[in-house]
Design a protein around this motif. Structure first.
Motif, PDB file in Angstrom:
ATOM      1  N   GLU A 326       0.833  -1.205   0.000  1.00 22.70           N
ATOM      2  CA  GLU A 326       0.000   0.000   0.000  1.00 22.70           C
ATOM      3  C   GLU A 326       0.865   1.251   0.000  1.00 22.70           C
ATOM      4  O   GLU A 326       0.538   2.262  -0.645  1.00 22.70           O
ATOM      5  CB  GLU A 326      -0.923  -0.016   1.215  1.00 22.70           C
ATOM      6  N   ALA A 327       1.979   1.202   0.722  1.00 23.35           N
ATOM      7  CA  ALA A 327       2.890   2.354   0.764  1.00 23.35           C
ATOM      8  C   ALA A 327       3.432   2.664  -0.624  1.00 23.35           C
ATOM      9  O   ALA A 327       3.465   3.837  -1.051  1.00 23.35           O
ATOM     10  CB  ALA A 327       4.033   2.067   1.730  1.00 23.35           C
ATOM     11  N   PHE A 328       3.866   1.629  -1.356  1.00 27.94           N
ATOM     12  CA  PHE A 328       4.389   1.857  -2.699  1.00 27.94           C
ATOM     13  C   PHE A 328       3.304   2.375  -3.632  1.00 27.94           C
ATOM     14  O   PHE A 328       3.548   3.257  -4.464  1.00 27.94           O
ATOM     15  CB  PHE A 328       5.004   0.578  -3.249  1.00 27.94           C
ATOM     16  N   ARG A 329       2.111   1.849  -3.511  1.00 24.51           N
ATOM     17  CA  ARG A 329       1.032   2.310  -4.385  1.00 24.51           C
ATOM     18  C   ARG A 329       0.640   3.748  -4.053  1.00 24.51           C
ATOM     19  O   ARG A 329       0.234   4.505  -4.946  1.00 24.51           O
ATOM     20  CB  ARG A 329      -0.171   1.368  -4.284  1.00 24.51           C
ATOM     21  N   THR A 330       0.802   4.136  -2.820  1.00 22.11           N
ATOM     22  CA  THR A 330       0.574   5.531  -2.449  1.00 22.11           C
ATOM     23  C   THR A 330       1.588   6.434  -3.133  1.00 22.11           C
ATOM     24  O   THR A 330       1.263   7.539  -3.586  1.00 22.11           O
ATOM     25  CB  THR A 330       0.655   5.693  -0.925  1.00 22.11           C
ATOM     26  N   MET A 331       2.834   5.969  -3.227  1.00 19.32           N
ATOM     27  CA  MET A 331       3.865   6.754  -3.902  1.00 19.32           C
ATOM     28  C   MET A 331       3.537   6.971  -5.372  1.00 19.32           C
ATOM     29  O   MET A 331       3.941   7.974  -5.969  1.00 19.32           O
ATOM     30  CB  MET A 331       5.224   6.061  -3.768  1.00 19.32           C
ATOM     31  N   LEU A 332       2.816   6.034  -5.964  1.00 13.76           N
ATOM     32  CA  LEU A 332       2.451   6.142  -7.379  1.00 13.76           C
ATOM     33  C   LEU A 332       1.322   7.131  -7.627  1.00 13.76           C
ATOM     34  O   LEU A 332       1.117   7.568  -8.763  1.00 13.76           O
ATOM     35  CB  LEU A 332       2.021   4.762  -7.910  1.00 13.76           C
ATOM     36  N   ASP A 333       0.577   7.481  -6.581  1.00 12.16           N
ATOM     37  CA  ASP A 333      -0.634   8.285  -6.720  1.00 12.16           C
ATOM     38  C   ASP A 333      -0.305   9.771  -6.590  1.00 12.16           C
ATOM     39  O   ASP A 333      -0.019  10.248  -5.489  1.00 12.16           O
ATOM     40  CB  ASP A 333      -1.643   7.861  -5.649  1.00 12.16           C
ATOM     41  N   PRO A 334      -0.352  10.538  -7.684  1.00 13.05           N
ATOM     42  CA  PRO A 334      -0.001  11.961  -7.606  1.00 13.05           C
ATOM     43  C   PRO A 334      -0.946  12.755  -6.705  1.00 13.05           C
ATOM     44  O   PRO A 334      -0.574  13.805  -6.187  1.00 13.05           O
ATOM     45  CB  PRO A 334      -0.073  12.432  -9.057  1.00 13.05           C
ATOM     46  N   ALA A 335      -2.148  12.248  -6.505  1.00 11.02           N
ATOM     47  CA  ALA A 335      -3.106  12.960  -5.660  1.00 11.02           C
ATOM     48  C   ALA A 335      -2.715  12.932  -4.187  1.00 11.02           C
ATOM     49  O   ALA A 335      -3.225  13.725  -3.387  1.00 11.02           O
ATOM     50  CB  ALA A 335      -4.503  12.366  -5.835  1.00 11.02           C
ATOM     51  N   GLN A 336      -1.811  12.034  -3.817  1.00 10.18           N
ATOM     52  CA  GLN A 336      -1.429  11.890  -2.414  1.00 10.18           C
ATOM     53  C   GLN A 336      -0.410  12.931  -1.963  1.00 10.18           C
ATOM     54  O   GLN A 336      -0.177  13.096  -0.772  1.00 10.18           O
ATOM     55  CB  GLN A 336      -0.856  10.490  -2.164  1.00 10.18           C
ATOM     56  N   ASP A 337       0.242  13.617  -2.896  1.00 10.83           N
ATOM     57  CA  ASP A 337       1.237  14.649  -2.570  1.00 10.83           C
ATOM     58  C   ASP A 337       2.255  14.101  -1.558  1.00 10.83           C
ATOM     59  O   ASP A 337       2.441  14.652  -0.474  1.00 10.83           O
ATOM     60  CB  ASP A 337       0.556  15.893  -2.026  1.00 10.83           C
ATOM     61  N   VAL A 338       2.924  13.022  -1.952  1.00 13.92           N
ATOM     62  CA  VAL A 338       3.832  12.308  -1.051  1.00 13.92           C
ATOM     63  C   VAL A 338       5.137  13.075  -0.879  1.00 13.92           C
ATOM     64  O   VAL A 338       5.739  13.535  -1.852  1.00 13.92           O
ATOM     65  CB  VAL A 338       4.118  10.897  -1.596  1.00 13.92           C
ATOM     66  N   GLY A 339       5.565  13.222   0.374  1.00 14.39           N
ATOM     67  CA  GLY A 339       6.905  13.699   0.672  1.00 14.39           C
ATOM     68  C   GLY A 339       7.770  12.487   0.960  1.00 14.39           C
ATOM     69  O   GLY A 339       8.253  11.809   0.068  1.00 14.39           O
ATOM     70  N   LYS A 340       7.958  12.173   2.262  1.00 17.91           N
ATOM     71  CA  LYS A 340       8.628  10.940   2.657  1.00 17.91           C
ATOM     72  C   LYS A 340       7.609  10.015   3.315  1.00 17.91           C
ATOM     73  O   LYS A 340       6.806  10.438   4.150  1.00 17.91           O
ATOM     74  CB  LYS A 340       9.760  11.219   3.649  1.00 17.91           C
ATOM     75  N   ILE A 341       7.660   8.751   2.928  1.00 20.49           N
ATOM     76  CA  ILE A 341       6.876   7.709   3.577  1.00 20.49           C
ATOM     77  C   ILE A 341       7.797   6.963   4.527  1.00 20.49           C
ATOM     78  O   ILE A 341       8.913   6.591   4.163  1.00 20.49           O
ATOM     79  CB  ILE A 341       6.275   6.741   2.542  1.00 20.49           C
ATOM     80  N   VAL A 342       7.323   6.748   5.761  1.00 22.21           N
ATOM     81  CA  VAL A 342       8.093   5.992   6.739  1.00 22.21           C
ATOM     82  C   VAL A 342       7.353   4.699   7.066  1.00 22.21           C
ATOM     83  O   VAL A 342       6.142   4.722   7.357  1.00 22.21           O
ATOM     84  CB  VAL A 342       8.333   6.802   8.028  1.00 22.21           C
ATOM     85  N   ILE A 343       8.078   3.603   6.995  1.00 27.06           N
ATOM     86  CA  ILE A 343       7.557   2.309   7.410  1.00 27.06           C
ATOM     87  C   ILE A 343       7.929   2.113   8.875  1.00 27.06           C
ATOM     88  O   ILE A 343       9.116   2.088   9.218  1.00 27.06           O
ATOM     89  CB  ILE A 343       8.134   1.167   6.554  1.00 27.06           C
ATOM     90  N   ASP A 344       6.908   2.028   9.720  1.00 33.30           N
ATOM     91  CA  ASP A 344       7.137   1.818  11.157  1.00 33.30           C
ATOM     92  C   ASP A 344       7.172   0.324  11.401  1.00 33.30           C
ATOM     93  O   ASP A 344       6.156  -0.373  11.315  1.00 33.30           O
ATOM     94  CB  ASP A 344       6.024   2.486  11.956  1.00 33.30           C
ATOM     95  N   MET A 345       8.361  -0.175  11.705  1.00 37.62           N
ATOM     96  CA  MET A 345       8.577  -1.600  11.899  1.00 37.62           C
ATOM     97  C   MET A 345       7.960  -2.044  13.221  1.00 37.62           C
ATOM     98  O   MET A 345       7.607  -1.215  14.082  1.00 37.62           O
ATOM     99  CB  MET A 345      10.071  -1.881  11.849  1.00 37.62           C
ATOM    100  N   PRO A 346       7.818  -3.356  13.442  1.00 31.86           N
ATOM    101  CA  PRO A 346       7.180  -3.830  14.676  1.00 31.86           C
ATOM    102  C   PRO A 346       7.798  -3.278  15.951  1.00 31.86           C
ATOM    103  O   PRO A 346       7.097  -3.052  16.934  1.00 31.86           O
ATOM    104  CB  PRO A 346       7.358  -5.352  14.574  1.00 31.86           C
ATOM    105  N   ALA A 347       9.118  -3.014  15.951  1.00 36.05           N
ATOM    106  CA  ALA A 347       9.771  -2.497  17.161  1.00 36.05           C
ATOM    107  C   ALA A 347       9.696  -0.995  17.275  1.00 36.05           C
ATOM    108  O   ALA A 347      10.068  -0.424  18.301  1.00 36.05           O
ATOM    109  CB  ALA A 347      11.245  -2.921  17.170  1.00 36.05           C
ATOM    110  N   GLY A 348       9.215  -0.318  16.232  1.00 32.00           N
ATOM    111  CA  GLY A 348       9.216   1.130  16.214  1.00 32.00           C
ATOM    112  C   GLY A 348       7.937   1.739  16.748  1.00 32.00           C
ATOM    113  O   GLY A 348       6.866   1.128  16.696  1.00 32.00           O
ATOM    114  N   ASN A 349       8.051   2.938  17.257  1.00 29.61           N
ATOM    115  CA  ASN A 349       6.910   3.704  17.749  1.00 29.61           C
ATOM    116  C   ASN A 349       6.623   4.813  16.766  1.00 29.61           C
ATOM    117  O   ASN A 349       7.478   5.671  16.550  1.00 29.61           O
ATOM    118  CB  ASN A 349       7.225   4.276  19.137  1.00 29.61           C
ATOM    119  N   PRO A 350       5.437   4.830  16.131  1.00 33.81           N
ATOM    120  CA  PRO A 350       5.167   5.851  15.116  1.00 33.81           C
ATOM    121  C   PRO A 350       5.036   7.259  15.661  1.00 33.81           C
ATOM    122  O   PRO A 350       4.973   8.200  14.907  1.00 33.81           O
ATOM    123  CB  PRO A 350       3.857   5.377  14.489  1.00 33.81           C
ATOM    124  N   ALA A 351       5.008   7.423  16.972  1.00 37.94           N
ATOM    125  CA  ALA A 351       4.842   8.771  17.538  1.00 37.94           C
ATOM    126  C   ALA A 351       6.062   9.637  17.260  1.00 37.94           C
ATOM    127  O   ALA A 351       7.162   9.142  17.114  1.00 37.94           O
ATOM    128  CB  ALA A 351       4.625   8.656  19.040  1.00 37.94           C
TER     129      ALA A 351
END
Length: 351
Positions: A326-351
């Motif tokens: 889904e993250a990669f497909r979001t990058m393909l969508d110009p309507a999303q105005d993507v800057g940087k996408i971060v993948i929050d791994m199981p050990a990571g805290n998205p805050a």
């Protein structure tokens, strides 16, 4: 542990695998966050000189889970539990560029996540000398910008900026915006150009003193040329950083640059630009390429840490590892105005 394998074009397989063995001179890093860039998108789309299957991910941070400094290296260095950014670049130290101190263009250069397995895994093994301890109080998620920050800083360094001069940055994606920040910190007046009005608004926040929106008409327009003339007493910008990789943008860089200016090409593409054989010699332009960085992640992290609120604006989307497709497909969508996408791994805290 879980690892994400890009096995073929736009196809990802998640596999449970053993944790890597710790070997001398290496550390095991539990990955917390991985940022995605355009290169990752091209690899996922099988439009890059990588060999699939491949575990992607080259912009990442995590915490040291185990470390072995190796025989004769002593024990000085980061401890278990330390938050680190990791340099993904691998070079030989033997070829001509490496011996000349230009290991960022090593003749056999490799990169974790691009040419060999990278960080879209719960645990990775990396050489100890690739670890960079995060500045105190820097959130690990924000530190994923250290690697792209190093790319932008390398481009700025290649341009040998001088305080008081006027630079033009073509392209306000993450690399262009970070270049604007680094130039502004060095006392350079920056004009920024992009197709997107929202990105140009960000460019002003990052330090640009003027913005030029490119579009379907002639560029620059008469009004935009007047803005350039007002800010450039030497008949144009004396430094241009091209950060799009679009041939027409590089052509604009050569056309708009002042006589004796430096042009840094950091945007990459496989396309060909059409240049007049007069402009470069008549203006005596210096055209300089910029690739990877000379171990600039720590320096980039220092600047980003001082501008945390600003840097956070580059991170526009977050996904969990299982949402990678889904993250990669979001990058393909110009309507999303993507800057940087971060993948929050199981050990990571998205805050």
């Amino acid at each position: 542990m879980l690892r994400a394998h890009t096995v073929s074009r736009r196809s990802i397989e998640f596999r449970e695998e053993d944790v890597p063995h710790l070997t001398p001179g290496h550390a095991l890093v539990r990955v917390h966050h991985v940022a995605l860039c355009g290169t990752d998108l091209h690899i996922w789309d099988d439009d890059y000189p990588s060999e699939l299957p491949l575990v992607q991910g080259h912009e990442f941070v995590g915490r040291i889970e185990a470390i072995d400094f190796g025989t004769g290296d002593g024990t000085a260095g980061p401890e278990i539990g330390t938050a680190v950014a990791v340099s993904p670049m691998v070079y030989c130290n033997e070829c001509g560029p490496c011996k000349a101190g230009r290991f960022n263009v090593c003749e056999s250069i490799s990169c974790l996540g691009c040419y060999e397995d990278g960080a879209l895994a719960e645990v990775v093994r990396v050489p100890v000398d690739k670890l960079h301890v995060l500045p105190e109080s820097m959130p690990p998620r924000l530190a994923t910008l250290g690697e792209p920050g190093s790319i932008a800083m390398q481009a700025v360094n290649r341009g040998t900026p001088e305080a008081g001069e006027t630079a033009l940055v073509l392209g306000c994606g993450p690399i262009g915006l970070l270049a604007i920040l680094f130039l502004s910190e060095r006392g350079v007046k920056v004009i920024a150009s992009d197709l997107s009005a929202s990105r140009l608004e960000l460019a002003r926040a990052f330090g640009a003193v003027a913005t030029l929106q490119a579009g379907s008409g002639p560029f620059p327009s008469q009004e935009q040329q007047q803005q350039i003339d007002a800010l450039c007493p030497l008949s144009g910008p004396t430094l241009v950083i091209e950060a799009t990789g679009v041939p027409a943008s590089f052509e604009n860089a050569v056309r708009l640059a002042a006589p004796t200016a430096r042009i840094v090409q950091v945007g990459i593409s496989t396309h060909t630009a059409a240049l007049s054989m007069r402009d470069v010699p008549f203006k005596e332009l210096d055209i300089r390429g910029s690739r990877n960085s000379l171990n600039l992640i720590p320096a980039a992290l220092e600047v980003l840490n001082r501008h945390q609120d600003l840097a956070y604006q580059l991170i526009t989307h977050g996904f969990e590892l299982e949402q990678l497709d889904e993250a990669f497909r979001t990058m393909l969508d110009p309507a999303q105005d993507v800057g940087k996408i971060v993948i929050d791994m199981p050990a990571g805290n998205p805050a």
